[in-house]
Design an enzyme around this catalytic site. Structure first.
Site: not given
Ligand code: GLV
Length: 337
Positions: A244-245, A274, A292-293
């Site tokens: 998510a985040r 991050e 974060h990929i």
């Molecule tokens: C990636 O984290 C997005 O929000 O697209």
């Protein structure tokens, strides 16, 4: 210079992006690009945005009230991401600035990755690879790197939006998983039925999930939605995956839970602060860490960049849907059709 060229509105493309997308934007705008892919923040970002009517942003650029005051000509912020917690949407709306994001085009790719990360955690794939490369594989043994099954297990999803539902579909239809979920509101039963998905409260989700996948957007309300108290409710055999985040999970609390084997393993693609990763996580064998990929396939990144460009072109009054960007976050700014 011709009069036509000088009339073009100016836009900032805040990070490096596909040259074809820059070329398309340049048909309508005078574009300041960032081929060096530096991350511009605060005063530097405000300086770059002077005189710009539009910004093509990513999750790295913080667009807040102070920046908007410093950049009064800004009319559109088009994020190349589905999440937009880097943007103060209320402040944008108050100033009539349209905000757009890139939903839908990344749903299936991101769900694939969430599922892969969950499987990697459950089946100890990254740990096994490190073990092999380190030359530690001497012989077969009955309990070497044993993990937990994914097929037939209980999949718990926190945040049942488009990506959550796509993960549920993979689990229910591909892996025979029992799906439980918690969300701000319950899904329409017509969406639940084909997945056999059952709405539960957050405590039940944490207690019953064999594999918990977190897909809830970041907001002040979801800050540290999973911390020490929540982790303490989970099964010692459970895995946790966060796509998510950063900030939705309390990373140091998760590291402590992993170290103490309160839960078995985790898969993380996002981190609070991050690209800094909490040092405790870096030392643990039972967490799979990726940078974060989740949406990072070539096709999906092209689709995201194209959609962000479509939004910017339309938001500033050009192209076939001039004035009607396809995926606005604050459509109220656009007024009635
Ligand atoms: C990636 O984290 C997005 O929000 O697209």
């Amino acid at each position: 210079m011709t009069a036509g060229l000088t009339m073009k509105p100016q836009v900032l493309v805040a990070r490096a992006v596909f040259p074809a997308v820059i070329a398309r934007l340049a048909e309508h705008f005078e574009v300041e690009a960032n081929p060096g892919d530096e991350v511009w923040r605060g005063a530097e970002l405000a300086r770059r945005l002077q005189g710009k009517a539009g910004a093509f942003t990513t999750g790295s650029e913080r667009i807040d009230a102070a920046l908007l005051v410093a950049c009064p000509e800004l009319r559109a912020v088009c994020n190349m991401a589905v999440g937009y917690n880097n943007i103060d949407v209320d402040a944008c709306s108050a100033r009539g600035v349209i905000v757009t994001n890139t939903p839908d085009v990344l749903t299936e790719t991101t769900a694939d990755f969430g599922f892969a990360l969950m499987m990697a955690a459950a089946r100890r794939i990254a740990e096994s690879e490190r073990f092999l490369r380190a030359g530690e594989w001497k012989h077969w043994s009955y309990d070497m790197l044993t993990g937990s099954d994914v097929h037939g297990a209980t999949l718990g999803i926190l945040g049942m939006g488009r990506i959550g539902q796509a993960i549920a579909r993979r689990g229910a239809l591909g892996f025979g998983m029992r799906v439980i979920y918690h969300n701000r509101s319950r899904l329409d039963p017509a969406l639940e039925a084909p997945l056999g998905a059952r709405y539960v409260d957050k405590e039940q989700l944490l207690r019953e999930a064999d594999h918990l996948v977190i897909v809830v957007p970041y907001s002040p309300a979801s800050h540290h939605a999973v911390g020490a108290a929540e982790l303490a409710l989970m099964k010692p055999t459970a895995t946790l995956t966060n796509i998510a985040r950063g900030g939705v999970v309390d990373d140091p609390a998760l590291a402590a839970a992993l170290r103490q084997h309160c839960i078995a393993a985790a898969g993380l693609d996002v981190y609070e602060g991050e690209p800094h990763v909490h040092p405790d996580l870096l030392t643990l064998p039972n967490v799979v860490l990726t940078p974060h990929i989740a949406s990072a396939t070539v096709a999906t990144r092209i689709a995201m960049a194209d959609l962000a460009a479509d939004n910017l072109i339309a938001a500033l009054g050009f192209g076939p849907s001039a004035g009607r960007p396809p995926t606005p976050v604050n459509p109220g700014v656009l007024g009635p059709r």
